[in-house]
Design a protein around this motif. Structure first.
Motif, PDB file in Angstrom:
ATOM      1  N   ARG A   2      16.029 -15.842 -11.750  1.00  0.00           N
ATOM      2  CA  ARG A   2      15.351 -14.892 -10.875  1.00  0.00           C
ATOM      3  C   ARG A   2      14.309 -15.590 -10.034  1.00  0.00           C
ATOM      4  NH1 ARG A   2      13.189  -9.618 -13.730  1.00  0.00           N
ATOM      5  NH2 ARG A   2      12.800  -8.956 -11.626  1.00  0.00           N
ATOM      6  N   LYS A   3      14.256 -15.191  -8.785  1.00  0.00           N
ATOM      7  CA  LYS A   3      13.216 -15.713  -7.901  1.00  0.00           C
ATOM      8  C   LYS A   3      11.941 -14.921  -8.114  1.00  0.00           C
ATOM      9  CE  LYS A   3      14.256 -16.323  -3.622  1.00  0.00           C
ATOM     10  NZ  LYS A   3      14.757 -16.080  -2.275  1.00  0.00           N
ATOM     11  N   LYS A   4      10.822 -15.586  -7.996  1.00  0.00           N
ATOM     12  CA  LYS A   4       9.539 -14.899  -8.068  1.00  0.00           C
ATOM     13  C   LYS A   4       9.358 -14.085  -6.789  1.00  0.00           C
ATOM     14  CE  LYS A   4       6.949 -17.917 -11.080  1.00  0.00           C
ATOM     15  NZ  LYS A   4       5.707 -18.646 -11.264  1.00  0.00           N
ATOM     16  N   PRO A   5       8.756 -12.906  -6.919  1.00  0.00           N
ATOM     17  CA  PRO A   5       8.551 -12.102  -5.717  1.00  0.00           C
ATOM     18  C   PRO A   5       7.581 -12.787  -4.770  1.00  0.00           C
ATOM     19  CG  PRO A   5       7.527 -11.062  -7.631  1.00  0.00           C
ATOM     20  CD  PRO A   5       8.282 -12.259  -8.112  1.00  0.00           C
ATOM     21  N   GLY A   6       7.868 -12.663  -3.482  1.00  0.00           N
ATOM     22  CA  GLY A   6       6.993 -13.242  -2.476  1.00  0.00           C
ATOM     23  C   GLY A   6       5.754 -12.391  -2.277  1.00  0.00           C
ATOM     24  N   SER A   7       4.811 -12.899  -1.508  1.00  0.00           N
ATOM     25  CA  SER A   7       3.550 -12.187  -1.305  1.00  0.00           C
ATOM     26  C   SER A   7       3.767 -10.863  -0.577  1.00  0.00           C
ATOM     27  CB  SER A   7       2.551 -13.051  -0.548  1.00  0.00           C
ATOM     28  OG  SER A   7       3.032 -13.359   0.749  1.00  0.00           O
ATOM     29  N   SER A   8       4.747 -10.788   0.327  1.00  0.00           N
ATOM     30  CA  SER A   8       4.977  -9.514   1.018  1.00  0.00           C
ATOM     31  C   SER A   8       5.538  -8.470   0.054  1.00  0.00           C
ATOM     32  CB  SER A   8       5.907  -9.697   2.219  1.00  0.00           C
ATOM     33  OG  SER A   8       7.196 -10.093   1.800  1.00  0.00           O
ATOM     34  N   THR A   9       6.356  -8.885  -0.888  1.00  0.00           N
ATOM     35  CA  THR A   9       6.896  -7.964  -1.892  1.00  0.00           C
ATOM     36  C   THR A   9       5.773  -7.455  -2.789  1.00  0.00           C
ATOM     37  OG1 THR A   9       9.022  -9.099  -1.887  1.00  0.00           O
ATOM     38  CG2 THR A   9       8.535  -7.721  -3.795  1.00  0.00           C
ATOM     39  N   LEU A  10       4.891  -8.343  -3.198  1.00  0.00           N
ATOM     40  CA  LEU A  10       3.770  -7.937  -4.041  1.00  0.00           C
ATOM     41  C   LEU A  10       2.830  -7.002  -3.294  1.00  0.00           C
ATOM     42  CD1 LEU A  10       2.995 -11.308  -5.858  1.00  0.00           C
ATOM     43  CD2 LEU A  10       4.177  -9.307  -6.769  1.00  0.00           C
ATOM     44  N   LYS A  11       2.627  -7.271  -2.008  1.00  0.00           N
ATOM     45  CA  LYS A  11       1.776  -6.403  -1.189  1.00  0.00           C
ATOM     46  C   LYS A  11       2.396  -5.011  -1.097  1.00  0.00           C
ATOM     47  CE  LYS A  11      -0.328  -5.871   3.330  1.00  0.00           C
ATOM     48  NZ  LYS A  11      -0.339  -6.286   4.715  1.00  0.00           N
ATOM     49  N   GLN A  12       3.704  -4.937  -0.909  1.00  0.00           N
ATOM     50  CA  GLN A  12       4.382  -3.643  -0.844  1.00  0.00           C
ATOM     51  C   GLN A  12       4.272  -2.904  -2.170  1.00  0.00           C
ATOM     52  OE1 GLN A  12       8.264  -4.965   0.427  1.00  0.00           O
ATOM     53  NE2 GLN A  12       7.851  -4.433   2.565  1.00  0.00           N
ATOM     54  N   ALA A  13       4.425  -3.615  -3.268  1.00  0.00           N
ATOM     55  CA  ALA A  13       4.292  -2.995  -4.590  1.00  0.00           C
ATOM     56  C   ALA A  13       2.881  -2.436  -4.764  1.00  0.00           C
ATOM     57  CB  ALA A  13       4.619  -4.002  -5.689  1.00  0.00           C
ATOM     58  N   ASP A  14       1.879  -3.195  -4.358  1.00  0.00           N
ATOM     59  CA  ASP A  14       0.491  -2.726  -4.436  1.00  0.00           C
ATOM     60  C   ASP A  14       0.286  -1.476  -3.594  1.00  0.00           C
ATOM     61  OD1 ASP A  14      -0.249  -4.745  -6.179  1.00  0.00           O
ATOM     62  OD2 ASP A  14      -1.162  -6.003  -4.627  1.00  0.00           O
ATOM     63  N   GLN A  15       0.905  -1.444  -2.410  1.00  0.00           N
ATOM     64  CA  GLN A  15       0.773  -0.281  -1.542  1.00  0.00           C
ATOM     65  C   GLN A  15       1.417   0.954  -2.177  1.00  0.00           C
ATOM     66  OE1 GLN A  15       2.550  -2.324   1.830  1.00  0.00           O
ATOM     67  NE2 GLN A  15       0.654  -2.093   3.004  1.00  0.00           N
ATOM     68  N   ILE A  16       2.562   0.783  -2.807  1.00  0.00           N
ATOM     69  CA  ILE A  16       3.230   1.901  -3.483  1.00  0.00           C
ATOM     70  C   ILE A  16       2.343   2.432  -4.601  1.00  0.00           C
ATOM     71  CG2 ILE A  16       5.188   2.543  -4.950  1.00  0.00           C
ATOM     72  CD1 ILE A  16       6.844   0.480  -3.232  1.00  0.00           C
ATOM     73  N   LEU A  17       1.768   1.542  -5.391  1.00  0.00           N
ATOM     74  CA  LEU A  17       0.893   1.963  -6.484  1.00  0.00           C
ATOM     75  C   LEU A  17      -0.346   2.678  -5.953  1.00  0.00           C
ATOM     76  CD1 LEU A  17       1.121  -1.134  -8.847  1.00  0.00           C
ATOM     77  CD2 LEU A  17       2.293   1.069  -9.057  1.00  0.00           C
ATOM     78  N   SER A  18      -0.872   2.202  -4.843  1.00  0.00           N
ATOM     79  CA  SER A  18      -2.042   2.829  -4.235  1.00  0.00           C
ATOM     80  C   SER A  18      -1.719   4.248  -3.764  1.00  0.00           C
ATOM     81  CB  SER A  18      -2.527   1.971  -3.064  1.00  0.00           C
ATOM     82  OG  SER A  18      -3.627   2.576  -2.428  1.00  0.00           O
ATOM     83  N   VAL A  19      -0.565   4.417  -3.136  1.00  0.00           N
ATOM     84  CA  VAL A  19      -0.152   5.749  -2.671  1.00  0.00           C
ATOM     85  C   VAL A  19       0.098   6.672  -3.868  1.00  0.00           C
ATOM     86  CG1 VAL A  19       1.660   7.014  -1.439  1.00  0.00           C
ATOM     87  CG2 VAL A  19       0.738   4.917  -0.463  1.00  0.00           C
ATOM     88  N   LEU A  20       0.710   6.156  -4.918  1.00  0.00           N
ATOM     89  CA  LEU A  20       0.935   6.967  -6.125  1.00  0.00           C
ATOM     90  C   LEU A  20      -0.391   7.396  -6.764  1.00  0.00           C
ATOM     91  CD1 LEU A  20       3.927   5.425  -8.102  1.00  0.00           C
ATOM     92  CD2 LEU A  20       3.766   7.708  -7.114  1.00  0.00           C
TER      93      LEU A  20
END
Length: 81
Positions: A2-20
């Motif tokens: 598995r590839k490690k998630p890139g910084s843009s993927t992590l940023k998107q995940a953080d944004q989803i958590l923030s909206v939730l």
């Protein structure tokens, strides 16, 4: 491997958590109340919102259902910011 998630993927995940998290607060639920609805320990919800524990797809859909929000709306809101 598995590839490690890139910084843009992590940023998107953080944004989803923030909206939730904002949706939870808008619904008037505390982390403890949401955790009780989910059948999880309250510390688990706190860890999810802080990005310390991943949210499964099933949990994501359940959280959206409990909060009365569309999963698509959450993703659009998070990814359009």
């Amino acid at each position: 491997m598995r590839k490690k998630p890139g910084s843009s993927t992590l940023k998107q995940a953080d944004q989803i958590l923030s909206v939730l998290s904002a949706a939870r607060q808008k619904a008037g639920l505390s982390q403890r109340q949401l955790s009780a609805e989910l059948g999880l320990h309250y510390a688990t919800v706190s860890k999810i919102e802080r990005g310390e524990r991943q949210l499964t797809v099933t949990e994501f859909l359940l959280v959206c259902s409990i909060l009365g929000v569309s999963p698509i709306a959450i993703l659009r809101s998070a990814l359009n910011d």
